[in-house]
Write a protein that holds these residues in place. Structure first.
Motif, PDB file in Angstrom:
ATOM      1  N   PHE A  54      37.526  48.395  69.970  1.00 48.26           N
ATOM      2  CA  PHE A  54      36.807  47.444  70.820  1.00 48.26           C
ATOM      3  C   PHE A  54      35.748  47.778  71.316  1.00 48.26           C
ATOM      4  N   TRP A  55      36.331  49.021  72.471  1.00 51.98           N
ATOM      5  CA  TRP A  55      35.933  49.159  73.684  1.00 51.98           C
ATOM      6  C   TRP A  55      34.642  50.150  73.286  1.00 51.98           C
ATOM      7  N   LYS A  56      34.829  50.969  72.018  1.00 54.37           N
ATOM      8  CA  LYS A  56      33.454  51.530  71.577  1.00 54.37           C
ATOM      9  C   LYS A  56      32.611  51.005  70.902  1.00 54.37           C
ATOM     10  N   LYS A  57      32.895  50.085  70.011  1.00 54.46           N
ATOM     11  CA  LYS A  57      31.409  49.535  69.675  1.00 54.46           C
ATOM     12  C   LYS A  57      30.614  48.583  70.218  1.00 54.46           C
TER      13      LYS A  57
ATOM     14  N   GLN B 194      34.306  34.789  80.761  1.00 57.49           N
ATOM     15  CA  GLN B 194      33.795  35.146  82.147  1.00 57.49           C
ATOM     16  C   GLN B 194      33.106  36.624  81.339  1.00 57.49           C
ATOM     17  N   LEU B 195      34.088  37.238  81.327  1.00 60.19           N
ATOM     18  CA  LEU B 195      34.451  38.406  81.336  1.00 60.19           C
ATOM     19  C   LEU B 195      33.573  39.010  79.735  1.00 60.19           C
ATOM     20  N   HIS B 196      34.324  38.232  78.856  1.00 58.59           N
ATOM     21  CA  HIS B 196      34.334  38.763  77.499  1.00 58.59           C
ATOM     22  C   HIS B 196      32.652  38.663  77.139  1.00 58.59           C
TER      23      HIS B 196
ATOM     24  N   ILE C  35      28.452  50.910  72.354  1.00 50.27           N
ATOM     25  CA  ILE C  35      27.022  52.005  71.830  1.00 50.27           C
ATOM     26  C   ILE C  35      26.518  50.854  70.995  1.00 50.27           C
ATOM     27  N   ARG C  36      26.953  49.450  71.435  1.00 53.41           N
ATOM     28  CA  ARG C  36      25.531  48.742  70.803  1.00 53.41           C
ATOM     29  C   ARG C  36      24.909  48.619  72.152  1.00 53.41           C
ATOM     30  N   GLY C  37      24.618  49.220  73.218  1.00 52.16           N
ATOM     31  CA  GLY C  37      24.467  49.102  74.826  1.00 52.16           C
ATOM     32  C   GLY C  37      23.399  50.539  75.002  1.00 52.16           C
ATOM     33  N   LYS C  38      23.525  51.481  75.954  1.00 53.17           N
ATOM     34  CA  LYS C  38      23.651  52.776  76.237  1.00 53.17           C
ATOM     35  C   LYS C  38      23.696  53.781  76.172  1.00 53.17           C
TER      36      LYS C  38
ATOM     37  N   ASN D 262      25.909  42.302  77.652  1.00 52.95           N
ATOM     38  CA  ASN D 262      25.148  43.674  77.880  1.00 52.95           C
ATOM     39  C   ASN D 262      25.922  44.909  77.347  1.00 52.95           C
ATOM     40  N   HIS D 263      27.024  44.353  76.942  1.00 49.65           N
ATOM     41  CA  HIS D 263      27.918  45.533  76.014  1.00 49.65           C
ATOM     42  C   HIS D 263      27.723  46.644  76.978  1.00 49.65           C
TER      43      HIS D 263
END
Length: 509
Positions: A327-330, A291-293, A333-336, A299-300
């Motif tokens: 992983f988290w940065k990619k 669910q989290l993934h 940065i696709r979001g806001k 939502n990025h």
């Protein structure tokens, strides 16, 4: 030497006499709290062993028919292993009886703190007492009834013959021959309400005539009443206990306790590439992490609670610090969130997560109990346990989208309704991996992942695939076996306390 042995035997005999007075029976209603002094180490050890036992009682109660041979043999094996009284043992079983007595009262303190905890504790303790009571011989069963002031009067043979027809028609499963050889007790109707409601006893002049085989229903009803009242009284006394800075952290830990391996990163590092995460989330992630993934990909972004829960899980399955930052940065940065804001607002918290900042503590992934019992999700959050925190209808839709058959969904929702959230997750594992019995108790999201990979790979450990992300060195060391019944390390008691220091670094949403 012989003199010393003789003195030791005399001392043992003298102590045995004292011990028989303290615990005259291997079974009790836990009416009197212990008064001796014990060390904090023994306090925690006793409590964790009893918690392990009650978890097994819960799991067996759902996996097997209560009272069946398989149920009884597995429960007896656990009682033996944890050194609790498992039958009417000889008079020298003082240590087992003492442990049984003290550990019950410790968990009573830990599990009186909320209605959910009280209900769970009460149910498991009742199931345990029922098993142990039914294992007593007829003579010891009568002694126990006298010990707890339930000295019901056995009717005479003449009265039994006189009432034989009524007893035969009113007692299910009895032939006339069995009625005439069975012991019946004359019990006040108030003590036999459950049997009366189930139409399983003969009633006359305000008394129920209860066969020996059904007397456990009377015992359990009496025990439920006493323990429910005791839990309520204990809850009222909590303020005085909470002022003790030695006990309160231990009690809070026990009520959220996980007693298996910690899935620390050292055991798994380097076995996952970032290219594998999406596929693994479908095949081997538990529902909470799946669910989290999905929320992160859609939502990025994840809010504070989600980053804590999912970040530590990914660390536990093998993502290195460099992989986690990438992983988290990619995704962010696709979001806001731009790269500069991520580096300033989020990268530090991830490094802290891996023990590279702040106190340099090597934080471990959340267990099921921690996820279920703490920090419930609010609007816009995706963390927590879907079986505990989701609306049943939404949970049903989610399970349908995962192609779980209708009969399986019904079983899962029944477990959720009974508040067996970990067992619901365990059933989900069985249905999605097409196995009838997974053979272990599910207590940790990383345990779910490890066992899934072991099953899908035919018993082999997950091997890291070559990737283009830079961290491509092949690892040959095998992962240590994960067993939910392994003994907790000394760091378990401080795990929750250590995590508190991490919260402040995740405050930004």
């Amino acid at each position: 030497m012989e003199f010393s042995s003789s003195r030791a035997r005399l001392r043992q005999a003298r102590l045995a006499g004292d011990r028989r007075e303290l615990y005259p029976h291997s079974l009790q209603f836990y009416l009197e709290p212990p008064t001796e002094s014990i060390s904090l180490v023994e306090f925690e050890s006793f409590a964790i062993d009893r918690l392990k036992l009650l978890k097994v009682v819960e799991n067996l109660g759902v996996s097997y028919v209560k009272g069946s041979d398989a149920y009884k043999s597995k429960l007896e094996a656990e009682l033996r292993k944890l050194k609790f009284p498992y039958k009417a043992l000889a008079e020298d079983d003082y240590e087992a009886r003492r442990k049984d007595h003290i550990s019950h009262f410790i968990l009573r303190l830990a599990y009186c703190q909320s209605e959910d905890l009280r209900r769970w504790f009460l149910q498991q303790e009742m199931d345990l007492l029922k098993y142990r009571f039914n294992e007593l011989t007829g003579n010891l069963r009568q002694k126990f009834l006298e010990h707890v002031n339930l000295s019901f009067e056995a009717i005479s043979e003449d009265m039994r013959n006189e009432l034989a027809n009524d007893l035969f028609t009113s007692t299910p499963g009895f032939s006339m021959a069995k009625v005439k050889e069975q012991i019946f007790y004359k019990v006040g109707l108030a003590d036999a309400v459950d049997l009366f409601r189930a139409r399983r006893v003969f009633i006359k002049d305000g008394f129920a005539y209860v066969p020996l085989k059904d007397i456990d229903a009377i015992v359990l009803s009496n025990y439920r009443t006493k323990l429910s009242k005791a839990l309520a009284l204990t809850a009222r006394s909590l303020p005085s206990i909470q002022s003790d800075e030695r006990l309160q952290p231990l009690l809070n830990h026990l009520s959220h306790s996980y007693v298996g391996p910690d899935y620390s990163v050292q055991k798994n590092t380097g076995k996952i590439s970032l290219d594998q995460v999406d596929a693994l989330s479908v095949k081997s992630f538990p529902l909470c992490m799946r669910q989290l993934h999905k929320a992160l990909r859609d939502n990025h972004h994840l809010r504070h609670g989600g980053r804590m829960q999912y970040g530590l899980f990914l660390k536990g399955i093998g993502l290195t610090l460099e992989q986690a930052l990438e992983f988290w940065k990619k995704e962010f940065i696709r979001g806001k969130v731009d790269a500069d804001k991520f580096d300033k607002g989020y990268a530090y918290s991830i490094r802290h997560n891996y023990g590279k900042e702040g106190k340099r503590t090597d934080y471990t992934p959340y267990s099921c109990m921690k996820i279920i019992m703490s920090n419930p999700p609010s609007q816009g959050d995706y963390h927590g346990c879907p079986f505990r925190h989701s609306d049943p209808e939404l949970l049903k839709q989610k399970l349908q989208s995962y192609k779980i058959p209708p009969s399986g969904i019904t079983q899962i929702l029944e477990l959720v309704k009974g508040m067996h959230y970990q067992l619901a997750c365990q059933k989900c594992f069985e249905l999605t991996h097409y196995v009838d019995d997974i053979g272990f108790s599910l207590n940790h999201p990383n345990q779910y992942f490890t066992e899934s990979q072991r099953l899908l790979n035919g018993g082999r450990e997950l091997k890291k695939e070559i990737s283009n992300s830079g961290n491509s060195q092949q690892k040959n060391n095998s992962q240590e076996s994960m067993n939910s019944n392994s003994t907790p390390t000394s760091s378990k008691a401080t795990a929750d306390a250590e995590l508190e220091g991490l919260d402040e670094y995740f405050a930004e949403d």
